[in-house]
Design a protein around this motif. Structure first.
Motif, PDB file in Angstrom:
ATOM      1  N   LEU A 297     -88.493 -34.109 -27.827  1.00  0.00           N
ATOM      2  CA  LEU A 297     -88.005 -32.839 -28.363  1.00  0.00           C
ATOM      3  C   LEU A 297     -88.084 -31.747 -27.301  1.00  0.00           C
ATOM      4  N   ALA A 298     -89.164 -31.734 -26.539  1.00  0.00           N
ATOM      5  CA  ALA A 298     -89.286 -30.756 -25.460  1.00  0.00           C
ATOM      6  C   ALA A 298     -88.180 -30.945 -24.432  1.00  0.00           C
ATOM      7  N   GLY A 299     -87.766 -32.205 -24.224  1.00  0.00           N
ATOM      8  CA  GLY A 299     -86.694 -32.479 -23.286  1.00  0.00           C
ATOM      9  C   GLY A 299     -85.365 -31.881 -23.697  1.00  0.00           C
TER      10      GLY A 299
ATOM     11  N   GLU B 137     -94.118 -23.886 -26.649  1.00  0.00           N
ATOM     12  CA  GLU B 137     -94.181 -22.488 -26.229  1.00  0.00           C
ATOM     13  C   GLU B 137     -92.914 -21.733 -26.627  1.00  0.00           C
ATOM     14  N   ARG B 138     -91.770 -22.384 -26.505  1.00  0.00           N
ATOM     15  CA  ARG B 138     -90.521 -21.720 -26.894  1.00  0.00           C
ATOM     16  C   ARG B 138     -90.440 -21.562 -28.408  1.00  0.00           C
ATOM     17  N   LEU B 139     -90.965 -22.522 -29.149  1.00  0.00           N
ATOM     18  CA  LEU B 139     -90.987 -22.374 -30.611  1.00  0.00           C
ATOM     19  C   LEU B 139     -91.843 -21.184 -31.016  1.00  0.00           C
TER      20      LEU B 139
ATOM     21  N   ALA C 289     -89.981 -18.019 -30.259  1.00  0.00           N
ATOM     22  CA  ALA C 289     -88.848 -17.790 -31.160  1.00  0.00           C
ATOM     23  C   ALA C 289     -89.304 -17.406 -32.562  1.00  0.00           C
ATOM     24  N   ARG C 290     -90.470 -17.878 -32.962  1.00  0.00           N
ATOM     25  CA  ARG C 290     -90.983 -17.612 -34.306  1.00  0.00           C
ATOM     26  C   ARG C 290     -92.491 -17.378 -34.219  1.00  0.00           C
ATOM     27  N   PRO C 291     -92.920 -16.193 -33.802  1.00  0.00           N
ATOM     28  CA  PRO C 291     -94.360 -15.917 -33.744  1.00  0.00           C
ATOM     29  C   PRO C 291     -95.023 -16.180 -35.094  1.00  0.00           C
TER      30      PRO C 291
ATOM     31  N   GLY D 247    -101.660 -15.519 -35.491  1.00  0.00           N
ATOM     32  CA  GLY D 247    -101.555 -16.521 -34.435  1.00  0.00           C
ATOM     33  C   GLY D 247    -100.535 -17.605 -34.734  1.00  0.00           C
ATOM     34  N   SER D 248     -99.932 -18.137 -33.681  1.00  0.00           N
ATOM     35  CA  SER D 248     -99.109 -19.344 -33.772  1.00  0.00           C
ATOM     36  C   SER D 248    -100.018 -20.530 -33.498  1.00  0.00           C
TER      37      SER D 248
END
Length: 439
Positions: free
Chosen positions: A280-282, A288-290, A293-295, A366-367
């Motif tokens: 999925l990261a690929g 980190e991007r998730l 995008a959605r704190p 927190g995320s």
């Protein structure tokens, strides 16, 4: 047993939970029924804590061991219009005798079956696969199949597993929990249900991840499962684990599909994902991007072999983990667990951890990321005392019927006692039958 698990998950002593019923409802020496009732209890108490956070008294929290065992057998008990919805095992899947022992081949997906036959140099026919396996050592078959892009595991003893690099890599926590980043506290939406108003994006397949989503749906979450029209599925499992969910298709190979997934993530509370580590990261969907995008997002990740060690990126399934870890070891032939307990327990524990993370988010912000693995769940089960095995009982009292796009579905109701009781408000959806959007 339950107290230790709850402290591992929360760092706190648990509130009162009553676990009733005998453990002798499933055969075998492993305490599978106890693991079932304990993991169900963790998710049920986590749901109760969300109700308390809302100012709602959840009543007495309880688990019937028989009901929990039925839930762990759910794919065996599901019926469509009175009949089994098909065989969850493909013709080539199974245990094969090798020259020096046994090996299990997992061929439930066409590309995995093709990989096995490429590795062995035979046509896709069990009559050809069996003698090809018998002529080679089990470990050689395993490694050849894995190198070809398939999934296989040689049977080993518990001691061999614990002494292996992969076995030693599983010494960490049963459930890994970590902060992904800062975010303001986010109170739970108004609702009389533990997860009412909570949006869960389910990017999982097979059993463990879909079970986690099914549990969250039973406690009121809006669970949207994302699959893809071009990917194969195991039909009976789609029906069994689809209770209470919606289903949409996205093609993440395309820019439009990835953009649509980012839009869903932008309004999600929980993301469940069971892609192989790095897959999925690929595609750009890193943890980190998730979180950016959605704190405040709760990311729950599951895999087969764990997050450290030489097999962390290897394809794996419950039955393979049992073989490799010694759980299925038998002096004459493999002796697997009576149910896919590693899958189900991991799914229930993932649901519990997601709800605990949501509680913590509501209080502290927190995320958060949660990670589980079937092999680590297997280590937990193996660490329980052994008990005399019983036999599978009649689970009829825990079955109910509902309509669906597949027909009339008989399913195992959700175990765990609290008020309101966990239940699904819809049957399993046809794959891709919903739009890829939140309600």
């Amino acid at each position: 047993m339950f107290g230790a698990l709850w402290r591992d998950l929360t760092g706190e002593a648990p509130g009162p939970v009553e676990i009733t019923g005998p453990e002798t409802v499933l055969p075998g020496p492993y305490r599978v029924a106890a693991a079932a009732s304990t993991s169900v209890a963790a998710a049920t108490l986590a749901a109760a804590e969300l109700l308390r956070l809302r100012g709602i008294d959840p009543g007495a929290v309880s688990v019937d061991t028989r009901h929990a065992a039925a839930a762990f057998s759910s794919e065996k008990l599901v019926r469509v219009d009175g009949k089994p919805p098909g065989d969850a095992w493909a013709p080539l899947s199974g245990d094969y005798r090798a020259a020096d022992g046994w090996v299990r081949l997992h061929c439930n997906y066409p590309h995995h079956a093709a990989a096995v036959c490429r590795a062995l140099g035979v046509p896709e026919d069990r009559a050809a696969v069996a003698p090809a396996v018998a002529a080679r050592d089990a470990w050689d078959v395993q490694e050849a199949v894995v190198a070809s892009g398939g999934a296989a595991a040689a049977m080993r003893t518990r001691e061999q597993w614990l002494d292996s690099p992969m076995g030693r890599a599983l010494d960490g926590p049963l459930v890994v929990q970590e902060l992904l980043g800062t975010a303001p506290a986010r109170p739970l939406p108004e609702s009389p249900r533990p997860l009412g108003g909570v949006r869960v994006l389910d990017l999982t397949h097979v059993i463990a991840g879909p079970v986690a989503g099914r549990v969250l749906a039973a406690h009121g979450a809006d669970v949207l499962h994302i699959g893809a029209a071009h990917l194969p599925v195991v039909h009976p499992l789609v029906i069994d684990t689809g209770m209470g969910k919606r289903s949409a298709h996205l093609d993440l190979r395309t820019e439009a599909g990835r953009a649509a997934l980012w839009r869903l993530i932008g309004s999600a509370d929980v993301v469940l994902q069971s892609f192989r580590p790095g897959a999925l990261a690929g595609l750009g969907f890193t943890a980190e991007r998730l979180a950016a995008a959605r704190p405040g997002i709760v990311l729950v990740e599951l895999n087969a072999w764990g997050w450290e060690g030489p097999w962390r990126g290897r394809r794996g399934f419950d039955s393979l983990v049992q073989m490799a870890s010694g759980i299925a070891w038998g002096a004459e032939e493999p002796r697997p667990l009576p149910v896919q307990a590693l899958d189900h327990a991991t799914g229930w524990l993932a649901a519990a951890a997601a709800m605990i993370a949501l509680r913590n988010r509501a209080v502290e912000g927190g995320s958060r990321r949660v990670r589980l693995a079937l092999a680590r769940t297997g280590r937990w089960l193996d660490g329980l005392d052994r008990a005399p095995g019983g036999s599978t009982v009649d689970f009829a009292e825990f079955l109910a019927d509902t309509g669906s796009g597949f027909g009339s579905v008989r399913y195992v109701t959700c175990p765990g006692g609290l008020v309101p009781r966990p239940m699904w408000t819809s049957g399993p959806p046809l794959p891709g039958s919903s739009a890829a959007e939140w309600r």
